[in-house]
Design a protein around this motif. Structure first.
Motif, PDB file in Angstrom:
ATOM      1  N   PRO A  54       0.807  -1.231   0.000  1.00 30.46           N
ATOM      2  CA  PRO A  54       0.000   0.000   0.000  1.00 30.46           C
ATOM      3  C   PRO A  54       0.840   1.282   0.000  1.00 30.46           C
ATOM      4  N   CYS A  55       1.698   1.434   1.004  1.00 27.42           N
ATOM      5  CA  CYS A  55       2.412   2.702   1.165  1.00 27.42           C
ATOM      6  C   CYS A  55       3.922   2.547   1.033  1.00 27.42           C
ATOM      7  N   PRO A 111      -2.150   4.092  -8.159  1.00 23.00           N
ATOM      8  CA  PRO A 111      -0.950   3.294  -7.901  1.00 23.00           C
ATOM      9  C   PRO A 111       0.250   3.766  -8.713  1.00 23.00           C
ATOM     10  N   THR A 137       0.322   1.077  -4.003  1.00 21.88           N
ATOM     11  CA  THR A 137      -1.066   1.286  -4.437  1.00 21.88           C
ATOM     12  C   THR A 137      -1.684   2.546  -3.854  1.00 21.88           C
ATOM     13  N   GLY A 139      -3.475   5.027  -0.740  1.00 22.52           N
ATOM     14  CA  GLY A 139      -4.624   4.899   0.153  1.00 22.52           C
ATOM     15  C   GLY A 139      -4.589   5.954   1.244  1.00 22.52           C
ATOM     16  N   CYS A 142      -1.703   6.120   3.805  1.00 24.30           N
ATOM     17  CA  CYS A 142      -0.383   6.586   3.382  1.00 24.30           C
ATOM     18  C   CYS A 142      -0.143   8.034   3.787  1.00 24.30           C
TER      19      CYS A 142
END
Length: 317
Positions: A54-55, A111, A137, A139, A142
């Motif tokens: 994610p981050c 992303p 990606t 979110g 992040c």
């Protein structure tokens, strides 16, 4: 086999016997040829071809040397802006931790995918490069700076490597999730001392050919005087493997040639799953997506040239 293993050709001789094309990547990562005695990246913990988080993108890169008393150093050839690796652990296997955390603004539009390329170099100067697609990606978390737990620090990895725990102890210290696959190929846990598939020549995750899908599967044992046997756990109807070469590394050749009628409606994708087992009974499974794309030549029975036969591979080893 014992005589062939004892003779173990020199790097120069091995390079003349078998030269492999390197995977794609930026100019700094391209290799016209690779000596088969060059270090091999260990998959896992090294991602096969891509890694998504994610981050913060963070994973271990590990490579194993094929020479006696080898020492492997891994470097970062290229990567996204702001990416880095930890101080490499120069040992056998050698390892480092890659880290890349894009700024929230870089993830605002969705992303962010980049490429990171690594080089593993052994004590003789032989090297192999590997490029991995890394994706953050994004979110809401992040923006708050949240990120997944990092891998063990290099110091801890170094202590584990120096202590070289027994298979039972190693299984308690580090249990890894196995890749997906059919029920027969699933493993709830994998002992880190289990054999590792060598990529290449083993495909990282997928392999595509027009009419006949045929490639070498190779795995390396981590124990002294190891012997590795590779078996086919599951595969498309009609697929098979050659008589496995039980040595270290061990190898076999996978073959699948669908009937023309099976390709009439378009490409045919299936999954083939393999198991590498060492002399102590430890095993690791690997599943590969195999695709036959079809075409006019398939009806005539044409197919690409197969890889070297097992006997020739055995001589190379």
């Amino acid at each position: 086999q014992q005589q062939q293993q004892q003779q173990m050709p020199s790097p120069a001789m091995a390079a003349q016997q078998q030269m492999q094309q390197a995977p794609g990547g930026p100019p700094g990562a391209q290799q016209s040829t690779i000596d088969p005695m060059a270090p091999s990246f260990v998959v896992p913990p090294t991602p096969a071809a891509a890694y998504t988080a994610p981050c913060k993108v963070q994973f271990t890169v590990q490579a194993l040397g094929l020479h006696q008393h080898d020492s492997i150093t891994i470097s970062l050839l290229s990567g996204p802006p702001g990416s880095s690796i930890s101080t490499p652990i120069t040992s056998n296997p050698g390892s480092t931790v890659f880290t890349w955390q894009p700024q929230p603004a870089q993830l605002a539009s969705g992303p962010n995918s980049q490429q990171a390329c690594f080089q593993a170099r052994d004590r003789t100067g032989l090297a192999r490069n590997k490029c991995i697609t890394v994706t953050a990606t994004g979110g809401a978390n992040c923006e708050a700076g949240a990120s997944p737990a990092p891998p063990p620090p290099p110091q801890q990895q170094q202590q584990q490597q120096q202590q070289m725990p027994s298979p039972a102890m190693a299984a308690q210290q580090q249990m890894q999730q196995a890749p997906g696959g059919p029920p027969g190929a699933q493993q709830s846990t994998i002992d880190p001392m289990a054999p590792s598939f060598v990529v290449p020549p083993t495909p990282a995750a997928a392999y595509t050919a027009p009419c006949k899908v045929q490639f070498t599967v190779q795995a390396l044992g981590l124990h002294q005087h190891d012997s590795i046997t590779i078996s086919l756990l599951s595969g498309p109807p009609g697929s098979s493997i050659s008589t496995p070469i039980t040595s270290n590394p061990g190898s076999t050749v996978f073959t699948w040639q669908p009937q023309p009628a099976q390709l009439a409606s378009g490409p045919n994708s299936q999954q083939a799953c393999f198991q590498a087992r060492d002399r102590t009974g430890l095993a690791r499974n690997k599943c590969i997506t195999v695709t036959a794309t079809g075409g006019a030549n398939c009806e005539a029975g044409a197919s690409p040239a197969p890889p070297p036969p097992p006997q020739q591979q055995q001589q190379q080893q």
